[in-house]
Design an enzyme around this catalytic site. Structure first.
Site, PDB file in Angstrom:
ATOM      1  CD  GLU A 115      -2.899  -1.133   2.378  1.00  9.55           C
ATOM      2  OE1 GLU A 115      -2.643  -0.392   3.362  1.00  9.55           O
ATOM      3  OE2 GLU A 115      -3.938  -1.809   2.295  1.00  9.55           O
ATOM      4  CD  GLU A 258      -3.116  -6.511   3.618  1.00 11.90           C
ATOM      5  OE1 GLU A 258      -3.810  -5.943   4.504  1.00 11.90           O
ATOM      6  OE2 GLU A 258      -1.940  -6.183   3.364  1.00 11.90           O
TER       7      GLU A 258
END
Length: 475
Positions: A115, A258
């Site tokens: 991220e 995720e």
């Protein structure tokens, strides 16, 4: 139809078919924990549950060695902090070449950052992403691994935005880098990896409809032209599809890097909610129903977050951060879950190396009025998140709270004798002080325990018993 039209139609059919693959369920194996099981024990846990895909957040050599010869597909990771400094040739040599091969680790992806474009990072990693990708790709080519190992960049769902899914677009400040990123991914046969967390949408917004976070249908569906969205996952996924389409890559494969639901540490984070969400997600994805913008084409892979609880993670986002695992830190299933991989439920880890069965608790006859500093020490270093509102231990009494904190610290210190002193306010007990759903843990280790540890504990108990017998006879 003319032959050219037939060839074109056949080519289009092959193209569409290449994006239509059966979804596979994998897991994230995070290791930010005070109590780590041996990597071989964790790999045996994966095998027992027939999990064939695992995502790591680094390239831990012990984990990779344990995965060698298993056939389990592995995604390794490069932390954001390394993107500006690492040597791509050296990384490939040390973390791929020496592990890949006959009987080696089945490393198929490298996650370049985790991220790195997250809004809260303020762009600090943004300029390093594409150069890292380019350099790594060149190193993979030199090592003859480019056709086997693919590069990806896991992105948070905050990279795109829209009021309705069909109008999805990447954040304006990301348009240039996203154009470069998806072009690179497309050229090298890599999927777009995104992390989606309906729990965080619910946790951070009191107006977010609770039933929209799950897969049981919603009384607050999102209407988007001819499409109706009954769950946040589909809406989020299609917002990404629309954003990719605007860049000219509407058919790019998407992997969910995720997704999950925590079991503790906040209101709404509990065993029931986690089971309902994760089972609903698995059933939804494996049904191959897809979404309104991609009917019949669910994400190619879905990595549940996570495999194990991680008690040393930062609680900055919330106390729930340490409780995402479908298994507790010691590999014990928290709830019944069918992963769709052949087992009806989860199988527990075996051969876990526990510390001796003893706990640190508040001394029953000591005055606890001066315990405050000791509690602050214990909970600043160990994990006390279950004691907070919404946690599984939030209903304990005052002395039980103290005992829980003392024990968490004691176990984190590997049951060091001095770590249960607390200026005489603590004591070691061999009776499990767990209360209801509140579990007082016994630590685990990834190291071999001293062969004298358990005999010493038995010797200590034996002499206590002899002393009690002698005291009784002399009364």
């Amino acid at each position: 139809m003319e032959s050219g039209g037939v060839v074109a139609l056949f080519t289009l059919s092959l193209l569409l078919a290449s994006y239509k693959v059966d979804s596979a369920i994998g897991v994230n194996w995070g290791t930010v924990s005070f109590h780590k099981m041996r990597p071989s024990t964790v790999v045996d846990l994966l095998k027992a549950n027939k999990i064939t895909k695992v995502k790591l957040f680094d390239s831990n050599p012990d984990a990779l060695r344990a995965l060698m010869g298993t056939g389990i597909e592995v995604m390794i990771g490069i932390p954001n902090e390394m993107l500006s400094t690492f040597s791509s040739d050296l990384f490939v040599q040390q973390n791929l070449s020496r592990f890949i091969g006959k009987g080696g680790a089945n490393i198929r992806y490298i996650a370049v950052g985790n991220e790195p474009l997250l809004t809260s990072y303020g762009g600090q990693f943004q300029n390093f992403v594409v150069p890292a990708l380019v350099n790594l790709q060149q190193s993979l080519v030199k090592a003859n691994l480019a056709s086997y190992v693919k590069l990806v960049v896991p992105c948070n769902a905050d990279a795109y935005e829209s009021n309705v899914p069909s109008q999805g677009m990447f954040r304006p400040e990301l348009t240039q880098i996203m154009t470069q990123l998806v072009s690179f991914l497309n050229s090298n046969g890599s999927p777009f990896v995104v992390n989606i967390y309906p729990f965080l949408s619910l946790y951070g917004n009191s107006d977010f409809p609770q039933d929209y976070a799950f897969f049981e249908g919603s009384s607050h569906p999102v209407l988007d032209g001819p499409s109706t969205y009954y769950n946040a996952f589909d809406g989020n996924f299609d917002t990404l599809v629309a954003a990719l389409t605007k860049l000219g890559y509407g058919q790019m494969p998407i992997v969910i890097g995720e997704i999950g639901w925590p079991t503790d540490g906040a209101v709404g984070a509990n065993l029931t909610a986690a089971r309902v969400f994760n089972q609903g997600l698995i059933n939804h994805v494996l049904s191959n129903k897809g979404t309104p913008l991609r009917p019949g084409s669910p994400p190619s892979d879905v990595y549940l977050f996570g495999l194990l609880d991680e008690g040393a993670k930062s609680t900055m986002p919330g106390n729930f951060e340490r409780h995402w695992g479908i298994f507790s830190f010691d590999g014990q299933a928290k709830y019944r879950l069918n992963l769709g991989l052949g087992n009806r439920g989860l199988k527990n880890a075996k051969n876990v190396q526990y510390l001796p069965s003893r706990w640190c608790v508040a001394h029953p006859s000591r005055d606890m009025t001066q315990v405050g500093d000791h509690l602050r020490l214990a909970c600043s270093e160990a994990d006390c998140t279950t004691l907070n509102d919404g946690g599984s231990c939030s209903q304990l009494g005052e002395k039980e709270n103290i005992s829980y904190a003392f024990n968490s610290y004691y176990q984190m210190q590997m049951q060091n004798e001095k770590s249960c002193d607390f200026d005489g306010l603590g004591m070691v007990t061999f009776l499990d002080p767990s209360v209801g759903d509140c579990r007082f843990l016994v630590g685990v280790t990834d190291k071999e325990l001293s062969s004298s540890a358990e005999p010493m504990a038995r010797w200590f108990i034996y002499h206590i018993c002899i002393g009690l017998v002698f005291w009784t006879l002399t009364m």
